[in-house]
Design an enzyme around this catalytic site. Structure first.
Site, mmCIF file in Angstrom:
data_model
loop_
_atom_site.group_PDB
_atom_site.id
_atom_site.type_symbol
_atom_site.label_atom_id
_atom_site.label_comp_id
_atom_site.label_asym_id
_atom_site.label_seq_id
_atom_site.Cartn_x
_atom_site.Cartn_y
_atom_site.Cartn_z
ATOM 1 N N LEU A 1 7.102 -3.235 2.058
ATOM 2 C CA LEU A 1 7.731 -2.322 3.004
ATOM 3 C C LEU A 1 7.636 -0.878 2.525
ATOM 4 C CD1 LEU A 1 11.012 -4.350 3.665
ATOM 5 C CD2 LEU A 1 9.079 -4.119 5.227
ATOM 6 N N THR B 1 9.185 -1.618 -5.818
ATOM 7 C CA THR B 1 8.568 -1.962 -4.539
ATOM 8 C C THR B 1 9.566 -2.765 -3.716
ATOM 9 O OG1 THR B 1 6.378 -2.044 -5.547
ATOM 10 C CG2 THR B 1 6.631 -3.111 -3.409
ATOM 11 N N LYS C 1 13.986 -6.074 -3.647
ATOM 12 C CA LYS C 1 13.668 -4.889 -4.450
ATOM 13 C C LYS C 1 13.256 -5.329 -5.848
ATOM 14 C CE LYS C 1 15.719 -0.439 -5.824
ATOM 15 N NZ LYS C 1 16.958 0.369 -5.730
ATOM 16 N N ASP D 1 22.674 10.231 -4.527
ATOM 17 C CA ASP D 1 21.277 10.360 -4.106
ATOM 18 C C ASP D 1 21.139 10.210 -2.591
ATOM 19 O OD1 ASP D 1 18.635 10.917 -4.653
ATOM 20 O OD2 ASP D 1 18.080 8.857 -5.128
#
Length: 339
Positions: free
Chosen positions: A60, A67, A81, A181
């Site tokens: 994705l 990744t 993940k 973040d």
């Protein structure tokens, strides 16, 4: 009480399972006194099957560090993940994300379904967000199908949803959580374009009885609050600054870095550059042309939205609003859109 659920067929624990499980339990006890949502442990075999051995067709998104794979497990789609390499800091970030998300239950936060502790660096498993990330939609403008642009109404709805999520983690958990973040790349969109705040690997809690926490600087350049860069001191207002930068992306369709380059070429400070368009009645020049409308009501909404960006990104933290106040202001703009 915390619960860790391992698959029944996994009777022989591995060295990594014991090591990572002990580390996770320790952090859960320290961070939330062992009180957390149930955490499921996925086996290596389950995730290999779900992702077709991590086939490239299932990718994705990929970054320098990890990744994201699309998978299918027990008749539902999942997001997996997987970090690249076995760096110890990746393990720390994985465990931190599990600890943070195990305390959160909000419709605008990407839900953690579980993790695999049987690998040196744990693998995380989340709900599936079918429409990718917000960065793709408003900056790269890809994956919109028949819609070449994301509408102003959609952008406003996404901003309100994420504001709700950030307000929640600041006020509704046992200790305030600072995301650290917030940016368009960390906003995922489900099949109905409901926004989901993701990636809590840098998140940190403010200790009980304290108003701030000090830590090494983490986050993405362009979104980090100036006082945090200068002192390492963190309050909820650092997230407000980052959220203001997210609003800037939504309004302009540009990253803070690209706007900063334009400001640098004119030898003025980035935020002063943005404010000059508002102060000099030139908002149209900086708003994403695909969402600009001449209708007076829409122009007023865009103006109010731009002014909110200015208050969220004030240099002095105490002059920024709280996320609850930001959410309230965005809801007021939404009501103007749907009176």
């Amino acid at each position: 009480m915390w619960r860790f659920k391992a698959p029944k067929e996994e009777e022989n624990t591995t060295e990594f399972f014991i090591q990572n499980g002990a580390y996770l339990l320790e952090e859960l006890i320290i961070s939330c006194n062992g009180k957390s949502n149930p955490i499921r442990n996925f086996s290596i075999k389950e995730l290999l099957k779900a992702t077709n051995n991590y086939h490239r067709d299932h990718i994705l998104r990929t970054t320098e560090e990890f990744t994201l794979f699309k998978g299918r497990h027990e008749d539902q789609f999942i997001t997996v993940k997987k970090f690249k390499g076995n760096d110890r800091r990746f393990t720390e970030r994985c465990v931190n994300e599990v600890v943070m998300l195990s305390q959160i239950n909000h419709k605008n936060v990407l839900k953690l379904l579980g993790c695999c502790l049987d690998t040196e660096v744990p693998i995380l498993v989340y709900e599936y967000a079918a429409n990718g990330d917000l960065f793709e939609k408003i900056i790269e403008k890809v994956g919109l199908g028949n819609h070449s642009v994301m509408s102003w109404e959609s952008r406003l709805r996404i901003a309100t949803g994420i504001a709700n999520a950030v307000s929640y983690i600041h006020t509704a958990t046992s200790k305030p959580i600072i995301h650290r973040d917030i940016k368009s790349g960390n906003i995922l969109l489900d099949q109905n374009y409901v926004p989901k705040l993701s990636d809590f690997s840098f998140s940190i809690s403010i200790p009980l009885g304290e108003t701030h926490v000090e830590d090494a600087v983490r986050g993405t350049i362009g979104f980090i609050a100036p006082e945090y860069i200068a002192s390492g001191r963190l309050t909820e207002k650092a997230d407000v600054f980052s959220f203001g930068m997210l609003l800037l992306e939504l309004l302009t369709g540009k990253t803070p870095w690209s706007l900063a380059r334009l400001a640098e070429s004119l030898n003025i400070l980035f935020l002063d550059y943005f404010r000059s368009f508002i102060d000099n009645n030139r908002l149209r020049e900086i708003v994403d042309s695909s969402i600009w409308e001449e209708e007076e009501e829409i122009k007023r909404q865009l103006q109010t939205f731009a002014e909110l960006i200015v208050t969220c990104t004030e240099e002095t933290p105490t002059e920024r609003p709280t996320m609850m106040e930001v959410t309230k202001k965005l809801r007021q703009i939404e009501r103007c859109l749907h009176p």
